[in-house]
Motif scaffolding. Structure first.
Motif, PDB file in Angstrom:
ATOM      1  N   VAL A 112       0.865  -1.185   0.000  1.00 31.32           N
ATOM      2  CA  VAL A 112       0.000   0.000   0.000  1.00 31.32           C
ATOM      3  C   VAL A 112       0.900   1.234   0.000  1.00 31.32           C
ATOM      4  N   TYR A 113       1.162   1.786  -1.178  1.00 30.09           N
ATOM      5  CA  TYR A 113       2.107   2.887  -1.333  1.00 30.09           C
ATOM      6  C   TYR A 113       1.372   4.222  -1.483  1.00 30.09           C
ATOM      7  N   GLY A 114       1.504   5.085  -0.492  1.00 27.57           N
ATOM      8  CA  GLY A 114       0.893   6.416  -0.574  1.00 27.57           C
ATOM      9  C   GLY A 114      -0.592   6.380  -0.867  1.00 27.57           C
ATOM     10  N   PRO A 115      -1.381   5.581  -0.128  1.00 28.00           N
ATOM     11  CA  PRO A 115      -2.816   5.477  -0.402  1.00 28.00           C
ATOM     12  C   PRO A 115      -3.488   6.844  -0.340  1.00 28.00           C
ATOM     13  N   THR A 116      -4.405   7.080  -1.274  1.00 33.44           N
ATOM     14  CA  THR A 116      -5.024   8.402  -1.376  1.00 33.44           C
ATOM     15  C   THR A 116      -6.540   8.298  -1.396  1.00 33.44           C
ATOM     16  N   PHE A 117      -7.147   8.573  -0.258  1.00 29.75           N
ATOM     17  CA  PHE A 117      -8.598   8.695  -0.167  1.00 29.75           C
ATOM     18  C   PHE A 117      -8.999  10.154  -0.306  1.00 29.75           C
ATOM     19  N   SER A 118      -8.130  11.037   0.185  1.00 31.16           N
ATOM     20  CA  SER A 118      -8.394  12.476   0.156  1.00 31.16           C
ATOM     21  C   SER A 118      -7.171  13.214  -0.362  1.00 31.16           C
ATOM     22  N   TYR A 119      -7.408  14.196  -1.199  1.00 31.17           N
ATOM     23  CA  TYR A 119      -6.329  15.064  -1.674  1.00 31.17           C
ATOM     24  C   TYR A 119      -6.173  16.201  -0.672  1.00 31.17           C
ATOM     25  N   ASP A 120      -5.418  15.951   0.369  1.00 25.09           N
ATOM     26  CA  ASP A 120      -5.321  16.912   1.465  1.00 25.09           C
ATOM     27  C   ASP A 120      -3.885  17.140   1.912  1.00 25.09           C
ATOM     28  N   GLY A 121      -2.929  16.918   1.003  1.00 25.52           N
ATOM     29  CA  GLY A 121      -1.533  17.159   1.322  1.00 25.52           C
ATOM     30  C   GLY A 121      -1.204  18.642   1.410  1.00 25.52           C
ATOM     31  N   TRP A 122       0.013  18.933   1.842  1.00 27.58           N
ATOM     32  CA  TRP A 122       0.375  20.329   2.125  1.00 27.58           C
ATOM     33  C   TRP A 122       0.431  21.219   0.882  1.00 27.58           C
ATOM     34  N   SER A 123       0.596  20.640  -0.303  1.00 23.27           N
ATOM     35  CA  SER A 123       0.692  21.459  -1.513  1.00 23.27           C
ATOM     36  C   SER A 123      -0.664  21.738  -2.157  1.00 23.27           C
ATOM     37  N   MET A 124      -1.701  21.069  -1.672  1.00 19.96           N
ATOM     38  CA  MET A 124      -3.025  21.228  -2.282  1.00 19.96           C
ATOM     39  C   MET A 124      -3.663  22.540  -1.838  1.00 19.96           C
ATOM     40  N   PRO A 125      -4.150  23.346  -2.782  1.00 29.34           N
ATOM     41  CA  PRO A 125      -4.794  24.617  -2.406  1.00 29.34           C
ATOM     42  C   PRO A 125      -6.069  24.367  -1.617  1.00 29.34           C
ATOM     43  N   LEU A 126      -6.411  25.304  -0.760  1.00 35.09           N
ATOM     44  CA  LEU A 126      -7.572  25.151   0.110  1.00 35.09           C
ATOM     45  C   LEU A 126      -8.850  24.937  -0.687  1.00 35.09           C
ATOM     46  N   TRP A 127      -8.987  25.642  -1.815  1.00 38.01           N
ATOM     47  CA  TRP A 127     -10.209  25.502  -2.607  1.00 38.01           C
ATOM     48  C   TRP A 127     -10.349  24.075  -3.141  1.00 38.01           C
ATOM     49  N   ALA A 128      -9.229  23.468  -3.485  1.00 35.11           N
ATOM     50  CA  ALA A 128      -9.264  22.103  -4.016  1.00 35.11           C
ATOM     51  C   ALA A 128      -9.680  21.119  -2.927  1.00 35.11           C
ATOM     52  N   LYS A 129      -9.128  21.290  -1.725  1.00 34.13           N
ATOM     53  CA  LYS A 129      -9.485  20.408  -0.617  1.00 34.13           C
ATOM     54  C   LYS A 129     -10.984  20.467  -0.338  1.00 34.13           C
ATOM     55  N   LYS A 130     -11.559  21.661  -0.454  1.00 30.14           N
ATOM     56  CA  LYS A 130     -12.982  21.835  -0.184  1.00 30.14           C
ATOM     57  C   LYS A 130     -13.838  21.373  -1.356  1.00 30.14           C
ATOM     58  N   LEU A 131     -13.378  21.636  -2.584  1.00 26.11           N
ATOM     59  CA  LEU A 131     -14.175  21.363  -3.772  1.00 26.11           C
ATOM     60  C   LEU A 131     -14.234  19.894  -4.140  1.00 26.11           C
ATOM     61  N   PHE A 132     -13.132  19.177  -3.958  1.00 30.01           N
ATOM     62  CA  PHE A 132     -13.062  17.803  -4.435  1.00 30.01           C
ATOM     63  C   PHE A 132     -14.163  16.916  -3.857  1.00 30.01           C
ATOM     64  N   PHE A 133     -14.621  17.236  -2.651  1.00 29.26           N
ATOM     65  CA  PHE A 133     -15.672  16.427  -2.052  1.00 29.26           C
ATOM     66  C   PHE A 133     -17.018  16.627  -2.752  1.00 29.26           C
ATOM     67  N   SER A 134     -17.147  17.717  -3.505  1.00 27.70           N
ATOM     68  CA  SER A 134     -18.406  18.001  -4.198  1.00 27.70           C
ATOM     69  C   SER A 134     -18.381  17.584  -5.668  1.00 27.70           C
ATOM     70  N   LEU A 135     -17.284  16.977  -6.107  1.00 27.18           N
ATOM     71  CA  LEU A 135     -17.157  16.629  -7.513  1.00 27.18           C
ATOM     72  C   LEU A 135     -18.177  15.594  -7.967  1.00 27.18           C
ATOM     73  N   VAL A 136     -18.562  14.688  -7.075  1.00 23.91           N
ATOM     74  CA  VAL A 136     -19.570  13.680  -7.427  1.00 23.91           C
ATOM     75  C   VAL A 136     -20.892  14.359  -7.754  1.00 23.91           C
TER      76      VAL A 136
END
Length: 286
Positions: A112-136
């Motif tokens: 399990v290498y760098g599993p990604t459920f959420s795009y919430d790393g330090w380089s991700m812009p705040l708008w992306a962290k908030k928006l990605f959950f609404s993409l569905v």
């Protein structure tokens, strides 16, 4: 036009299926593949459905299509080996975990290498962290479906030399070599749907898991992603934090550590399987 960038490296009867990440390619697993193969493993680095083409090709597929291609690849590898292991990077790690949950008798171990459920790393812009959950929801409403999230430096790589090479290839438009420069919103929505499914299935994973994640991951925070796997799966786990890499640990500075740990982890399981098989054979001969 989609190219077939998958590759097969013959070895012994212990096989490892390698799964790349969203918008990525089998190339991001090539260094790991060579290391595993050098250690004797048969390796199959498969290509996810819809990948290694353009954004339109990717958006024609769903997470169900991606997972189906993983299942087909596992079936192919199983015909060539006695023990099947699976390892994935980023979204590929989620697909690997789902395969282990669905096929507990077939899959002997998971990388399990760098599993990604959420795009919430330090380089991700705040708008992306908030928006990605609404993409569905946006996909259901058919809104912003021609939009892409364009990746920015450091592109998941701490090693500046490798970063320059990968970014140049990615920005050149050669998606078969380094993947797409952008993450289309429809594909990111499918990624969110996959994440929801895999989260629910984590307690069904009884297979041993080697979990490796950067402590400074720019894309996926270690606490909300890798730690989630560690505390949710039911199988034994080995958790390793990499302190000198970013998200793409299979090609970044500590890639040799990923190879070493993976080889040792899979070999230990394979040796145990061999001992069990030998003991069973001896009992039958009595």
């Amino acid at each position: 036009m989609i190219q077939d960038s998958s590759y097969f490296m013959p070895g012994n009867k212990n096989g490892v299926l390698l799964i790349h990440g969203l918008t990525g390619t089998p190339n991001e697993m090539r260094i790991i593949a060579k290391g595993l193969n050098k250690a004797g493993f048969t390796v199959y680095a498969m290509q996810l459905a819809g990948h290694c083409g353009d954004e339109a090709d990717l958006c024609k597929t769903t997470w169900v299509d991606w997972y189906k291609s993983v299942e087909e690849a596992a079936d192919y590898l199983a015909k060539e080996v006695d023990n099947v292991f699976v390892a994935g990077l980023s979204m590929g790690a989620l697909l690997a975990l789902k395969l282990a949950a669905d096929r507990p008798n077939q899959i002997k171990g998971v990388g399990v290498y760098g599993p990604t459920f959420s795009y919430d790393g330090w380089s991700m812009p705040l708008w992306a962290k908030k928006l990605f959950f609404s993409l569905v929801i946006l996909k259901k409403l058919n809104l912003f479906q021609k939009t892409s999230f364009i990746e920015k430096p450091p592109y998941g790589l701490k090693d500046e030399r490798i970063r320059a090479t990968v970014s140049a290839s990615m920005l050149s438009g050669d998606s078969a070599a380094a993947g797409l420069a952008g993450n289309p919103f429809p594909a990111l929505a499918e990624m969110q749907l996959l994440a929801r499914v895999v989260k629910k299935q984590l307690p069904e994973v009884t297979t041993p898991c080697l979990i490796m994640h950067s402590g400074h991951d720019d894309i996926a925070n270690i606490d909300t992603n890798a730690r989630l796997v560690e505390k949710s799966v039911k199988g034994p786990t080995k958790f390793i934090v990499l302190e000198d890499s970013y998200h793409l640990i299979t090609i970044d500075r500590q890639r040799r550590d990923v190879i070493k740990e993976s080889v040792e982890f899979f070999e230990e399981i394979a040796n145990t399987q061999a001992q069990v098989s030998s003991s069973t054979t001896d009992q039958r001969s009595l």
